[in-house]
Design a protein around this motif. Structure first.
Motif, short mmCIF file in Angstrom:
data_model
loop_
_atom_site.label_atom_id
_atom_site.label_comp_id
_atom_site.label_asym_id
_atom_site.label_seq_id
_atom_site.Cartn_x
_atom_site.Cartn_y
_atom_site.Cartn_z
N TYR A 119 0.84 -1.20 0.00
CA TYR A 119 0.00 0.00 0.00
C TYR A 119 0.88 1.25 0.00
CZ TYR A 119 -3.17 3.64 1.55
OH TYR A 119 -3.90 4.81 1.64
N LEU A 120 1.89 1.26 0.83
CA LEU A 120 2.78 2.41 0.93
C LEU A 120 3.46 2.68 -0.41
CD1 LEU A 120 4.82 3.49 3.86
CD2 LEU A 120 6.01 3.29 1.71
N LEU A 121 3.99 1.64 -1.04
CA LEU A 121 4.65 1.82 -2.34
C LEU A 121 3.67 2.30 -3.40
CD1 LEU A 121 7.01 -1.28 -2.37
CD2 LEU A 121 7.68 1.11 -2.18
N ASP A 122 2.48 1.70 -3.43
CA ASP A 122 1.48 2.09 -4.43
C ASP A 122 1.03 3.54 -4.26
OD1 ASP A 122 1.55 -0.43 -5.56
OD2 ASP A 122 -0.32 -1.12 -4.63
N ASN A 123 0.88 4.00 -3.02
CA ASN A 123 0.30 5.31 -2.77
C ASN A 123 1.30 6.43 -2.52
OD1 ASN A 123 -2.83 5.09 -2.58
ND2 ASN A 123 -1.99 3.21 -1.73
N TYR A 124 2.55 6.08 -2.23
CA TYR A 124 3.53 7.13 -1.92
C TYR A 124 4.74 7.11 -2.85
CZ TYR A 124 0.85 8.01 2.29
OH TYR A 124 -0.15 8.32 3.15
N VAL A 125 4.88 6.06 -3.63
CA VAL A 125 6.02 5.98 -4.55
C VAL A 125 5.55 5.90 -6.00
CG1 VAL A 125 8.09 4.66 -5.19
CG2 VAL A 125 7.45 4.88 -2.78
N ARG A 126 4.70 4.93 -6.31
CA ARG A 126 4.28 4.69 -7.69
C ARG A 126 3.19 5.65 -8.17
NH1 ARG A 126 4.08 -1.12 -5.92
NH2 ARG A 126 6.19 -1.84 -6.25
N LYS A 127 2.34 6.08 -7.27
CA LYS A 127 1.22 6.95 -7.63
C LYS A 127 1.75 8.31 -8.09
CE LYS A 127 -2.88 8.92 -5.43
NZ LYS A 127 -3.61 8.99 -4.16
N ALA A 128 1.11 8.86 -9.11
CA ALA A 128 1.51 10.18 -9.60
C ALA A 128 1.31 11.22 -8.50
CB ALA A 128 0.67 10.56 -10.82
N GLY A 129 2.25 12.11 -8.40
CA GLY A 129 2.18 13.16 -7.39
C GLY A 129 1.18 14.24 -7.77
N ASP A 130 0.86 15.07 -6.83
CA ASP A 130 -0.02 16.20 -7.09
C ASP A 130 0.70 17.19 -8.00
OD1 ASP A 130 -1.96 15.11 -5.43
OD2 ASP A 130 -1.23 16.17 -3.66
N PRO A 131 -0.06 17.87 -8.88
CA PRO A 131 0.59 18.84 -9.78
C PRO A 131 1.16 20.03 -8.99
CG PRO A 131 -1.81 18.97 -9.95
CD PRO A 131 -1.50 17.81 -9.07
N TRP A 132 2.21 20.61 -9.53
CA TRP A 132 2.85 21.75 -8.89
C TRP A 132 2.05 23.03 -9.10
CZ3 TRP A 132 6.87 21.57 -5.58
CH2 TRP A 132 7.55 20.36 -5.51
N ARG A 133 1.27 23.07 -10.17
CA ARG A 133 0.41 24.24 -10.40
C ARG A 133 -0.83 23.77 -11.15
NH1 ARG A 133 3.59 27.21 -15.32
NH2 ARG A 133 4.97 25.47 -15.64
N ARG A 134 -1.82 24.61 -11.11
CA ARG A 134 -3.07 24.28 -11.79
C ARG A 134 -2.87 24.38 -13.30
NH1 ARG A 134 -7.60 27.73 -8.76
NH2 ARG A 134 -6.25 28.04 -6.99
N PRO A 135 -3.54 23.48 -14.03
CA PRO A 135 -3.45 23.62 -15.49
C PRO A 135 -4.13 24.92 -15.93
CG PRO A 135 -4.97 21.86 -14.88
CD PRO A 135 -4.35 22.36 -13.62
N ALA A 136 -3.65 25.46 -17.02
CA ALA A 136 -4.24 26.69 -17.55
C ALA A 136 -5.68 26.43 -17.96
CB ALA A 136 -3.43 27.17 -18.76
N PRO A 137 -6.56 27.41 -17.73
CA PRO A 137 -7.95 27.19 -18.12
C PRO A 137 -8.08 27.05 -19.63
CG PRO A 137 -7.61 29.45 -17.32
CD PRO A 137 -6.33 28.70 -17.15
N ARG A 138 -8.99 26.19 -20.04
CA ARG A 138 -9.21 25.97 -21.46
C ARG A 138 -10.12 27.06 -22.00
NH1 ARG A 138 -10.94 20.14 -22.74
NH2 ARG A 138 -10.22 20.79 -24.78
N LEU A 139 -9.73 27.63 -23.11
CA LEU A 139 -10.58 28.63 -23.76
C LEU A 139 -11.58 27.94 -24.65
CD1 LEU A 139 -7.82 31.20 -24.71
CD2 LEU A 139 -9.40 31.31 -22.80
#
Length: 141
Positions: A119-139
């Motif tokens: 569980y630890l490896l799946d959720n803290y190592v392999r899982k994608a991290g949170d983005p560093w910034r919000r994606p730009a809004p789509r026009l």
């Protein structure tokens, strides 16, 4: 679900309970004693250990979500044992207080048996991290 059995979750509560009871008996009487005065770093250590105790109680309720707390506890104790305890032991300079701290830190050796490592490896190592910034809004047109 999270893939961790109910038995493993109950087992995971054991190190939180050990931390809460151990620190509660050792640290909180010092914190609650109004006549006690500490030097700066001793006060920092006691305050941090008091916070660990409170957060360990939260780990009893949310054992999987509080896994970083167990990792922190294991990490600082291993670092201390290797960098301070072992160095003093090998140089034959370990005094009684340091030996007592080392024996208390050695309890950390049982913690890895309680951790659901997959569980630890799946959720803290392999899982994608949170983005560093919000994606730009789509026009939209």
């Amino acid at each position: 679900m999270n893939g961790v059995s109910t038995f493993r979750i109950y087992l995971l509560r054991v190190p939180y309970l050990l931390m809460a009871v151990g620190l509660g008996l050792m640290i909180w009487p010092q914190i609650l004693d109004p006549s006690r005065h500490w030097e700066l770093m001793h006060g920092v250590v006691v305050s941090m250990l008091g916070a660990l105790c409170v957060l360990a109680l939260l780990g009893l309720r949310y054992p999987l979500q509080m896994l970083p707390l167990l990792l922190f506890e294991m990490t600082w104790k291993v670092i201390w044992l290797l960098r301070v305890g072992l160095v003093l032991q090998l140089s034959h300079r370990m005094d009684a207080d340091t030996a007592e701290t080392a024996s208390q830190c050695l309890w950390i050796l049982i913690f890895p048996f309680f951790i659901p490592w997959r569980y630890l490896l799946d959720n803290y190592v392999r899982k994608a991290g949170d983005p560093w910034r919000r994606p730009a809004p789509r026009l939209t047109a």
